[in-house]
Design an enzyme around this catalytic site. Sequence first.
Site, mmCIF file in Angstrom:
data_model
loop_
_atom_site.group_PDB
_atom_site.id
_atom_site.type_symbol
_atom_site.label_atom_id
_atom_site.label_comp_id
_atom_site.label_asym_id
_atom_site.label_seq_id
_atom_site.Cartn_x
_atom_site.Cartn_y
_atom_site.Cartn_z
ATOM 1 C CB SER A 197 -19.824 -9.996 -37.882
ATOM 2 O OG SER A 197 -17.940 -9.932 -37.303
ATOM 3 C CD GLU A 199 -9.082 3.651 -31.247
ATOM 4 O OE1 GLU A 199 -8.708 2.649 -30.364
ATOM 5 O OE2 GLU A 199 -9.023 4.878 -31.019
ATOM 6 C CG HIS A 245 -16.181 -6.065 -37.949
ATOM 7 N ND1 HIS A 245 -16.488 -5.926 -35.926
ATOM 8 C CD2 HIS A 245 -16.540 -7.546 -37.939
ATOM 9 C CE1 HIS A 245 -17.222 -6.792 -35.662
ATOM 10 N NE2 HIS A 245 -17.166 -7.645 -36.514
#
Length: 277
Positions: A46, A227, A231
């Site tokens: 990701s 938060e 990422h």
Amino acid sequence: MSLTRRQTATALLALPLALTATPALADGGGGGGRPRPRTLHIAGDSTAAEKTADAAPETGWGMALPFFLAHRLRVANHAVNGRSSKSFIDEGRLTALLDGVRPDDLVLVQFGHNDEKTDDPARGTDPYTTYQEYLRQYVKGARERGARPVLITSVERRRFAADGTARPTHGAYPAAMRALAAQEGVPLIDVQALSLARWQQLGPDGTLPCFLWLEPGESPNYPAGEEDNTHFRPPGAVDVARMTARALLDAGVLAHRDLRRLDDPVPGDWITWDRTA
């Protein structure tokens, strides 16, 4: 034997037709008149992946990499949220990636975040055994297709000690990848070390715009705020893409002519998110 004027004129008229056929032959005879562009294929998780509009402003660094590449290079981003070096292969994603690889392409491999989840048998790997074994499959597959594999250590998370020192979070996985790269003679892009140094430079507060930290109401996709220390928002993705591009140059994997904007601003609003899932 000398040519008549008419024979000479006929030969000259035919010459441009012969020349214009050459690029099509270089393209494998498929027409179009242009050679196939060299492609950088990304296998990862990701932190590199393409994001859709319902995840914005979350941004993978692979989305920003094209801004630093010459127009004749393209990016095929196969990175997918939540995948490890193991699950990416088990799901057939490496096979699909390799189907599109051609000689002289690059295969960029960055896994580690989800390999660390050893309580999940579908994803977890051991740094010096199964992790290296899976990474070797990426290296072997790229080489069999005449492409160049490049191993990339995992980008660091945003984690700081009480004194403001940026802390590593990936355990033995980066060292295991470094060792494998040396064993296999594969170029290594040490993004773990580069990003850790960058987060240290920016500090705890300066890194907040890089990561997916959002106030309540700041984004319609995150009405309660967010938060997230793993990422990126666009500035963080741009930072990591820039350090990756520069490291590819320093390692001799790409040349100066392959790159652009290494020292120029890349505004976050250049990032776009696909609306399709």
